[in-house]
Motif scaffolding. Sequence first.
Motif, PDB file in Angstrom:
ATOM      1  N   ARG A  50       0.868  -1.223  -0.044  1.00 59.00           N
ATOM      2  CA  ARG A  50       0.047   0.110  -0.114  1.00 59.00           C
ATOM      3  C   ARG A  50       0.928   1.024  -0.273  1.00 59.00           C
ATOM      4  O   ARG A  50       0.997   1.937   1.071  1.00 59.00           O
ATOM      5  CB  ARG A  50      -0.992   0.073   1.212  1.00 59.00           C
ATOM      6  CG  ARG A  50      -2.162  -0.868   0.891  1.00 59.00           C
ATOM      7  CD  ARG A  50      -3.182  -0.950   1.890  1.00 59.00           C
ATOM      8  NE  ARG A  50      -2.677  -1.713   3.004  1.00 59.00           N
ATOM      9  CZ  ARG A  50      -2.848  -1.663   4.429  1.00 59.00           C
ATOM     10  NH1 ARG A  50      -3.538  -0.520   4.671  1.00 59.00           N
ATOM     11  NH2 ARG A  50      -2.510  -2.350   5.336  1.00 59.00           N
ATOM     12  N   LYS A  52       2.376   4.515  -2.656  1.00 60.49           N
ATOM     13  CA  LYS A  52       1.837   5.464  -3.625  1.00 60.49           C
ATOM     14  C   LYS A  52       2.705   4.807  -5.013  1.00 60.49           C
ATOM     15  O   LYS A  52       1.880   5.197  -6.033  1.00 60.49           O
ATOM     16  CB  LYS A  52       2.250   6.999  -3.574  1.00 60.49           C
ATOM     17  CG  LYS A  52       3.956   7.298  -3.755  1.00 60.49           C
ATOM     18  CD  LYS A  52       3.884   8.791  -3.549  1.00 60.49           C
ATOM     19  CE  LYS A  52       5.489   9.220  -3.937  1.00 60.49           C
ATOM     20  NZ  LYS A  52       5.740  10.368  -3.350  1.00 60.49           N
ATOM     21  N   ARG A 269      -4.810  16.674  -0.532  1.00 59.29           N
ATOM     22  CA  ARG A 269      -4.819  15.319  -0.400  1.00 59.29           C
ATOM     23  C   ARG A 269      -6.289  14.932   0.226  1.00 59.29           C
ATOM     24  O   ARG A 269      -6.703  13.737  -0.053  1.00 59.29           O
ATOM     25  CB  ARG A 269      -3.870  14.946   0.600  1.00 59.29           C
ATOM     26  CG  ARG A 269      -2.629  15.243  -0.150  1.00 59.29           C
ATOM     27  CD  ARG A 269      -1.269  14.678   1.105  1.00 59.29           C
ATOM     28  NE  ARG A 269      -0.214  14.810   0.267  1.00 59.29           N
ATOM     29  CZ  ARG A 269       1.040  14.521   1.008  1.00 59.29           C
ATOM     30  NH1 ARG A 269       1.065  13.938   2.122  1.00 59.29           N
ATOM     31  NH2 ARG A 269       2.298  14.648   0.348  1.00 59.29           N
ATOM     32  N   ALA A 278      -7.722   6.903  -1.180  1.00 59.49           N
ATOM     33  CA  ALA A 278      -6.614   7.040  -0.398  1.00 59.49           C
ATOM     34  C   ALA A 278      -5.884   5.879  -0.466  1.00 59.49           C
ATOM     35  O   ALA A 278      -6.552   4.860  -0.920  1.00 59.49           O
ATOM     36  CB  ALA A 278      -7.081   7.658   1.073  1.00 59.49           C
ATOM     37  N   ILE A 279      -4.495   6.023  -0.542  1.00 64.16           N
ATOM     38  CA  ILE A 279      -3.470   5.016  -0.531  1.00 64.16           C
ATOM     39  C   ILE A 279      -3.736   4.035   0.555  1.00 64.16           C
ATOM     40  O   ILE A 279      -3.681   2.746   0.141  1.00 64.16           O
ATOM     41  CB  ILE A 279      -1.894   5.815  -0.295  1.00 64.16           C
ATOM     42  CG1 ILE A 279      -1.581   6.637  -1.415  1.00 64.16           C
ATOM     43  CG2 ILE A 279      -1.088   4.467  -0.553  1.00 64.16           C
ATOM     44  CD1 ILE A 279      -0.694   7.461  -1.652  1.00 64.16           C
ATOM     45  N   LYS A 280      -3.856   4.517   1.730  1.00 62.27           N
ATOM     46  CA  LYS A 280      -4.092   3.670   2.725  1.00 62.27           C
ATOM     47  C   LYS A 280      -5.168   2.455   2.608  1.00 62.27           C
ATOM     48  O   LYS A 280      -5.355   1.274   3.048  1.00 62.27           O
ATOM     49  CB  LYS A 280      -4.263   4.300   3.994  1.00 62.27           C
ATOM     50  CG  LYS A 280      -3.352   3.812   5.332  1.00 62.27           C
ATOM     51  CD  LYS A 280      -3.047   4.683   6.298  1.00 62.27           C
ATOM     52  CE  LYS A 280      -4.165   4.747   7.498  1.00 62.27           C
ATOM     53  NZ  LYS A 280      -4.263   3.849   8.358  1.00 62.27           N
ATOM     54  N   THR A 281      -6.231   3.097   2.138  1.00 56.07           N
ATOM     55  CA  THR A 281      -7.532   2.408   1.801  1.00 56.07           C
ATOM     56  C   THR A 281      -7.734   2.073   0.141  1.00 56.07           C
ATOM     57  O   THR A 281      -8.907   1.939  -0.185  1.00 56.07           O
ATOM     58  CB  THR A 281      -8.866   3.007   2.214  1.00 56.07           C
ATOM     59  OG1 THR A 281      -8.675   4.210   1.904  1.00 56.07           O
ATOM     60  CG2 THR A 281      -8.764   3.130   3.876  1.00 56.07           C
ATOM     61  N   LEU A 288     -15.202   3.526  -1.568  1.00 58.27           N
ATOM     62  CA  LEU A 288     -15.069   4.787  -0.824  1.00 58.27           C
ATOM     63  C   LEU A 288     -15.157   6.130  -1.488  1.00 58.27           C
ATOM     64  O   LEU A 288     -15.681   7.109  -1.242  1.00 58.27           O
ATOM     65  CB  LEU A 288     -13.999   5.003   0.255  1.00 58.27           C
ATOM     66  CG  LEU A 288     -13.981   3.674   1.351  1.00 58.27           C
ATOM     67  CD1 LEU A 288     -12.871   3.758   2.135  1.00 58.27           C
ATOM     68  CD2 LEU A 288     -15.238   3.914   2.240  1.00 58.27           C
ATOM     69  N   ARG A 329      -2.046  10.122  -8.375  1.00 59.89           N
ATOM     70  CA  ARG A 329      -3.328  10.684  -8.475  1.00 59.89           C
ATOM     71  C   ARG A 329      -3.334  12.078  -8.937  1.00 59.89           C
ATOM     72  O   ARG A 329      -4.253  12.630  -9.281  1.00 59.89           O
ATOM     73  CB  ARG A 329      -3.868  10.675  -7.002  1.00 59.89           C
ATOM     74  CG  ARG A 329      -3.979   9.064  -6.732  1.00 59.89           C
ATOM     75  CD  ARG A 329      -4.454   8.822  -5.338  1.00 59.89           C
ATOM     76  NE  ARG A 329      -3.561   9.638  -4.030  1.00 59.89           N
ATOM     77  CZ  ARG A 329      -3.660   9.829  -3.021  1.00 59.89           C
ATOM     78  NH1 ARG A 329      -4.908   9.572  -2.662  1.00 59.89           N
ATOM     79  NH2 ARG A 329      -2.776  10.426  -2.256  1.00 59.89           N
TER      80      ARG A 329
END
Lengths: 377, 675
Positions: A50, A52, A269, A278-281, A288, A329
């Motif tokens: 996870r 970028k 961001r 988002a990167i984390k999700t 989402l 992104r």
Amino acid sequence: MAPKRPPSSKKTTDEPEARLDALAPTFELAAQIYAQLTKGEVPRMRLPLRTKQNIQFQLKEGVWRLGRSTGTRSARKLDGALMLLRTFYLVDFIHEMARDRKTSTLRELYYISEQWKDAKFHSEDESNLLIEDLEVLCTRLREDFRLHPEENGASVIGDLTIQETNRKGVVKKINCRDDVGDGGYALPFNVEKEKIKFNACGAKFVLAIECGGMVDRLAENGFDEDQDALLVHLKGQPARSTRRFLKRLNEELQLPVVVFTDGDPWSFRIFASVAYGAIKTAHISHYLATPGAEFLGVTASDIENYELPSDTLTEQDTKALHAMQSDPRFGTADWRSEIDLMLKNGKKAEQQSLAKYGLNYVTETYLPEKLGEMNVL
Amino acid sequence: MGRTATLAEQLASKQREISVAEFFERNRQILGFDNPQRALLTAVKESVDNALDACEEAGVLPDVSVEISKDESGPDRYRIVVSDNGPGILKRELPNVFGRLLYGSRFHAHRQSRGQQGIGISAAVLYAGLTTARPVKVTSRVEEEEAAHVLEILVDTQRNLPKVVSEALELWDRPHGTRVDLVLKAKYVRGRQSPLEYLRGTAIVNPHARLVLVEPDGTRITFERASSEVPPVSKEVLPHPYGLELGELNAILKQAKEKQLSEALPRRLAGVTPRALKEILAKAGLTGKEDPGTVHGPELESLLSALHSVTLLPPSAESLSPIGSVLIKRGLRNVLGELRPDFYAPPVSRPPKIRGGSPFLVEVGLVYGGSLPPDQPVQLLRFANRVPLLFQQGACAITAAVESVDWRRYGLDQRGGQGLPAGPCILLVHIASTRIPFTSESKEAVAEDPEILKELQLALQAVARHLKSHISRQIRREYASEKFTIIRRILPQIAEKSSHLVGKPVPDLTPVITEIMNVVTLETASPEKDTGLDVTITNYTPRARVLEVFAEMPSELAGQLAPVPPPDGVDVGLGRMWWTLPKLSPNGKTELRLRWPKGHDGDASDFDWYIAGVDESHLLGADALPGDWDVRLPRQVVEAAEAAELVGVVAPGTTEEPEVDYDGAEKAAELEEDD
């Protein structure tokens, strides 16, 4: 161990009955490790990275999802071995909750790990990351594992009538403008259909706002009524439930979503996590993110055009902007030039700096102008 | 014209001699008396240095006590009483030693000693007299006399002569020794530049001395001696021609009693062999028949340049008194033991070198780890001729040398590879010389002489290499302990939990354990009451091994030790013992039990362990056999090693592909909260 089923369908998340098989993939995890042990192999799990560097744009969904690069969590290293052990403690705990029909907050889970001896977490970040790992490995959501965040309470103001089944099982009809106080309607952590249904909506578009002060300003000026806007307070980086709620408004009610934040890299961001994922999700971006969401401002050019009071970019700001230059992104021409302009001018500004021209300026001039340009008004 | 002459005469009438004592009275800072805090330390230092020098010359183990107390006769007054068990000073010498500047026995001597100029203690007496008008009270007894002489002495600053205020005889319970009692304007502090730190440093580099300090509040600190060997008395040697200056040569020749230059040169200067003498005289254009006292002018100059250009025997190092690596380590351990450092680097004592006609040598010690602060600049302990240097660290050659080493290469932090490094480390640097080039008379810093700097750097690098290998051993140990944690604690739980979930019995973990470890380990542990050493050798490799284990130890121990199982061979002379271990299957272990013979207390650090039969990259806790040991290994060891290697060859393509460590991978560094 690569995820077997890419979590592409909404089945697992949208339909409550899917949760019944939430435990099945956890047995699969154990079986894999057990097989490795019997073969004399060092236990390991393979997980998508996870980072970028490992997110890819999905044409079909219009969001950024995890790419194909994977990393290995191996018992060869102490950190890896501990995370493997924690995974099984976590699985045990999930099974226990399922048996006892309990749920737990993320924070409670962190404290539960006090009982796990060697495997106890050192920080809540660590436990949250592991839960996300388990979501990825099992292609389930944390709610499927009966884990949820604390109530976040991001608020909604505007002409939307929702039907919420509250904790006592009573169905309440609430209009987010007429039936609520000045604080608006507070979102629960669960915003799925089984909890919230959209009943009626007079609003023509959604304005997602970073700061509470700006939400209050727009509400006091009657912007929601005058312009048929639904105001959603993002509260900084928006929680999963806020993002999910925006997506539902966009998809089910076809409301355009417009994001209004401060003019600095961190706010850019915030927009990215709403619109792109988002990167984390990134493993659940399709669930989402709202691909149609648009950024209203404050843009770097707004700071110049409206001659807004500004602050000088800090070292961290500049670093964040440079990091964004290699973030796929933000790879569009528009974002590139926006980032370059901000770096060139070395300035950032808050939403509320618009008050320079008086309290009504934002609702009477700035927003109508910007929304006009965007063809929302 | 007349007017000018009158002025010149007026000026001339004011011209008069300035006595040395008057000069120093006005320029206290030169001798280290510039402020009350410093004055106290300097007075203590001069007294203690004298005491230690005297004891060493007499071959006595020094027992020196320093008592500092508040003196109520006036504000800011302190009383210092320093007593020693040295040989004592003859009564007729006492006035000059204490009451006259530039009077001493060591100035002209070419040998290493703490004091040299004969200024120190009399300067303290001078300063005491200036600030409190009180004389020094000296009690001294020499062995041949029945009683001690007690004299009160002041410095007559105008004439630079002692003034004896009173004298008496007193019975003293010590057979010999000296006691100096001074009252001076002073300030007592603790901390880096305090009498305590000075004595602590002194104790480290003089492990043969017992030092006691009584502070003004009554606190009593004792540094017990860590060695009962009196350092050999440094020998007085002749001045060496290298580095000799014209005036010195002139003085030497004037004082020479020999009739002819050719006799005087070899007897008055070091290193002048008969062959060299011929060469010198030829080069200088002299016959050798000259009366030494009459050589002057151009003759003297050409003689000097001949002396400098001819190859001579190097100066003798007998005039030096190095501490030596054994005693440096013992001194550090004795004084710094409470900091529990986990590493004492083997100290480095460089061979003597010559600088400007005087021999010098450099010694360096280092301690690391334990409870030393990990992020502070290293503590630098500087010493010159066994005297701690507490001031002007920044101006000292020792500091410059430390700063010029790139400590990052040796495992310490150092910003930009320059300046004082940081880390849990104390560095001890000692320079010994018959003539140390101090930057000033207060002897606080060594001048940056290129020869000295070079030697310092070499010694520091040698010690730094030991540090580096210690740190890498430590990293290896940490690596090993991480692996042990995995296989002993984490892996069994992973196995238990996953087995439980799938409802099957826990599988045998041996192959996984050996796969994770892939080393042969040798661990030592002390049994109860430290009666010996238990050595466990474990084969954590996936192959069966036959191993040959070697122990190296002090040879007297090798002669007495009766281990279980008995060794397969002993070489008492080399202090070696070896065993051919039974075949160890993967995860198999075996134990050697050593018990100390009666009257001999051993220690794990007495042993070095070596193992043959496995590649050194797969050894932990022992080393591979040194290449220069000509050892024939038993056939079964060689065969088993070969077999293990054959099995160990892995077909290409089956090795694990390099994988990204998920838990080490850069995580999304963005501050994206997500709850």
